[in-house]
Write an enzyme that holds these catalytic residues in place. Structure first.
Site, mmCIF file in Angstrom:
data_model
loop_
_atom_site.group_PDB
_atom_site.id
_atom_site.type_symbol
_atom_site.label_atom_id
_atom_site.label_comp_id
_atom_site.label_asym_id
_atom_site.label_seq_id
_atom_site.Cartn_x
_atom_site.Cartn_y
_atom_site.Cartn_z
ATOM 1 N N GLU A 173 -80.136 -31.786 36.020
ATOM 2 C CA GLU A 173 -79.190 -31.939 35.732
ATOM 3 C C GLU A 173 -77.389 -31.561 36.236
ATOM 4 O O GLU A 173 -77.504 -30.281 36.349
ATOM 5 C CB GLU A 173 -78.198 -32.023 34.509
ATOM 6 C CG GLU A 173 -77.021 -32.702 33.423
ATOM 7 C CD GLU A 173 -76.070 -34.066 34.843
ATOM 8 O OE1 GLU A 173 -77.092 -35.194 34.723
ATOM 9 O OE2 GLU A 173 -75.597 -33.966 34.568
ATOM 10 N N GLN A 174 -77.227 -32.137 36.842
ATOM 11 C CA GLN A 174 -75.702 -30.813 37.925
ATOM 12 C C GLN A 174 -74.534 -30.151 36.780
ATOM 13 O O GLN A 174 -74.061 -29.179 37.147
ATOM 14 C CB GLN A 174 -74.572 -31.380 38.643
ATOM 15 C CG GLN A 174 -74.036 -32.971 38.110
ATOM 16 C CD GLN A 174 -73.472 -33.947 39.342
ATOM 17 O OE1 GLN A 174 -73.679 -33.805 40.426
ATOM 18 N NE2 GLN A 174 -73.099 -35.305 38.872
ATOM 19 N N ARG A 233 -70.926 -41.926 22.921
ATOM 20 C CA ARG A 233 -72.305 -41.563 24.164
ATOM 21 C C ARG A 233 -72.636 -40.729 23.472
ATOM 22 O O ARG A 233 -73.843 -40.087 23.681
ATOM 23 C CB ARG A 233 -71.397 -41.986 25.329
ATOM 24 C CG ARG A 233 -71.284 -43.361 25.928
ATOM 25 C CD ARG A 233 -70.337 -43.337 26.765
ATOM 26 N NE ARG A 233 -70.558 -44.864 27.792
ATOM 27 C CZ ARG A 233 -71.258 -45.314 28.317
ATOM 28 N NH1 ARG A 233 -72.360 -45.406 29.303
ATOM 29 N NH2 ARG A 233 -71.056 -46.303 28.786
ATOM 30 N N TYR A 250 -64.896 -52.324 19.804
ATOM 31 C CA TYR A 250 -66.052 -52.408 18.276
ATOM 32 C C TYR A 250 -65.752 -51.381 17.459
ATOM 33 O O TYR A 250 -65.807 -50.182 18.603
ATOM 34 C CB TYR A 250 -67.763 -52.778 18.991
ATOM 35 C CG TYR A 250 -67.935 -51.859 19.954
ATOM 36 C CD1 TYR A 250 -68.434 -50.837 19.780
ATOM 37 C CD2 TYR A 250 -67.525 -52.567 21.248
ATOM 38 C CE1 TYR A 250 -68.927 -50.159 20.861
ATOM 39 C CE2 TYR A 250 -68.520 -51.663 22.490
ATOM 40 C CZ TYR A 250 -68.751 -50.634 22.174
ATOM 41 O OH TYR A 250 -69.029 -49.912 23.600
ATOM 42 N N ASP A 271 -78.965 -46.819 36.282
ATOM 43 C CA ASP A 271 -77.619 -47.089 37.488
ATOM 44 C C ASP A 271 -78.099 -46.813 38.767
ATOM 45 O O ASP A 271 -77.353 -47.466 39.825
ATOM 46 C CB ASP A 271 -76.523 -46.562 37.378
ATOM 47 C CG ASP A 271 -75.840 -46.873 36.144
ATOM 48 O OD1 ASP A 271 -76.396 -48.614 35.045
ATOM 49 O OD2 ASP A 271 -74.332 -47.057 35.914
#
Ligand SMILES: Cc1cc2nc3c(=O)[nH]c(=O)nc-3n(C[C@H](O)[C@H](O)[C@H](O)COP(=O)(O)OP(=O)(O)OC[C@H]3O[C@@H](n4cnc5c(N)ncnc54)[C@H](O)[C@@H]3O)c2cc1C
Length: 399
Positions: free
Chosen positions: A34-35, A108, A217, A295
């Protein structure tokens, strides 16, 4: 004894971490690069429908995530100016009764930290941070991943889980040409105690209006409300999560919308805006020992709330394919891709279809608006748009 391949993963977002967890639990050797110097997500919300939570439960992290999530009682649809309200569907217990698994709304960073902990429990050193991937090279036997530091890693598989601007995708297929949708989306988090009492509810709401819509929400046991507002305008075309906007600009974009929408807007401490781009579904995303997920191969506008859920499903199906007893790595990767291509294509297209539905011009006229909502969000229409999504079982889907 069956031998499992050593898998290199570029990207430690929701998709990359889910894939790492699933692969480790299947017995594969995993190295994830992961960068970023730490695993983090923007401080925004995400909805995880039953087809996503089913996977997270299968991977053993469902209950840990549940403790940090909200289980919305249901969703409703409201008209942008009058505030008139229809029930869209029930969630809460009904999601479990119908689909076997809950519908979570999650902050998240909480989702990422649950996944990170679970990956480290399986293999402490699996995640390499500050490890930006700059290229790869494959032969018939192996794939070599290059890092910005000059270091290289070798494996039998490379998975590009490096998001919408994927370098692995560009390495496989060249640069893509995203198209601007003409829609700018705003996001923000509202402390719940700043909202009027009647808005403090464990319900997801979708406001629809001519040329725009708003979704909100609850998150974090109801401590905050997540806000996303999408509006057709052509003067902002930066595809980034972190571009800041101002409350005044956001309020002006939603001028004429109901007071409840403005109660949200004026209480967002810092709104962010980004331009929504679309890419046509890819006809293929695997070459030899290198494939893509999430994605990187099927980004979509967020109007079915399924982008991350598709990445989560991908991760598990990929791990199942690589654990198949027969076939070499390239064949197993093609099985993964063909198990996922049609479903993700349909999701990309279904999300895009919701632009016209949520922003329909009929919503400008009060009487037409009521008829339009009653028709478009009638039980049968809603079922045909969502049932096939929520019922899918990535744990048993044919390969
Ligand atoms: C406003 C909005 C709301 C949304 N709401 C929902 C929702 O409710 N439900 C839902 O399911 N989906 C939703 N989505 C979609 C969801 O956010 C994405 O589909 C999901 O985050 C994709 O995950 P990913 O792991 O494929 O990619 P990403 O999350 O983009 O992760 C890619 C990772 O790769 C890393 N990376 C990139 N390049 C490199 C490199 N060269 N080397 C190493 N690492 C690299 C990045 O730093 C990042 O950590 C929403 C999207 C938006 C924009």
């Amino acid at each position: 004894m069956r031998s499992y391949p050593r898998v290199l993963i570029a990207g430690g977002g929701i998709g990359g971490l889910t894939a790492a967890l699933a692969l480790l639990r299947m017995g594969c050797e995993v190295e994830l690069c992961e960068q970023a110097a730490e695993l983090r997500e923007v401080g925004a919300g995400i909805q995880l429908a039953a087809n996503g939570t089913r996977v997270l439960y299968a991977l053993g992290v469902g209950e840990e995530l549940r403790a940090l999530s909200c289980e919305a009682e249901g969703k409703e649809i409201r008209i942008w100016n009058s505030g008139e309200t229809w029930k869209l569907f029930d969630l809460g217990k009904l999601s479990i009764e119908r689909y076997g698994y809950p519908y979570f709304t999650v902050y998240r960073p909480d989702l990422l930290s649950v996944l990170e902990r679970a990956v480290r429990r399986e293999k402490r050193g699996a995640i390499h941070l500050g490890a930006r991937c700059t290229g790869f090279h494959q032969t018939d036997e192996k794939v070599t991943l290059r890092l910005e530091t000059g270091a290289t890693l070798e494996g039998e598989v490379l998975v590009g889980a490096d998001g919408v601007h994927s370098g692995v995708r560009q390495g496989l297929f060249g640069a893509d040409k995203p198209q601007f949708t003409g829609i700018v989306a705003w996001r923000g988090i509202v402390p719940m105690d700043r909202l009027p009492r009647h808005m403090v509810r464990m319900v997801g709401t979708n406001w629809v209006g001519p040329g725009g819509h708003v979704v909100h929400y609850p998150l974090r046991a109801g401590a905050v409300m997540n806000f996303v507002g999408a509006l057709e305008r052509s003067d902002w075309q930066v595809e980034s999560w972190s571009a800041r906007g101002s409350t005044a600009e956001l309020a002006a974009d939603f001028a004429g919308w109901h007071d409840d929408v403005h109660a949200l807007i004026r209480n967002i401490p810092q709104p962010f805006k980004w331009a929504l781009m679309v890419r046509p579904p890819m006809p293929a995303w695997t070459k030899g020992r290198v494939t893509l997920l999430g994605d990187a191969c099927h980004s979509m506008v967020p109007f079915l709330a399924q982008g991350a859920v598709m990445a989560i499903e991908d991760g598990l199906v990929l791990a199942r394919a690589l654990a198949l007893p027969d076939g070499d790595v390239p064949l197993k990767l093609l099985k993964y891709e063909s198990a996922r291509r049609e479903r993700t294509r349909r999701t990309v297209e279904g999300s895009a279809d919701n632009i016209a539905r949520f922003h329909n011009r009929a919503l400008a006229d009060p009487q037409k608006a009521r008829d339009y909502v009653a028709r478009e969000w009638a039980g049968q229409s809603v079922a045909s748009r969502y049932e096939w999504l929520f019922r899918y079982d990535a744990v048993t889907a044919p390969l």
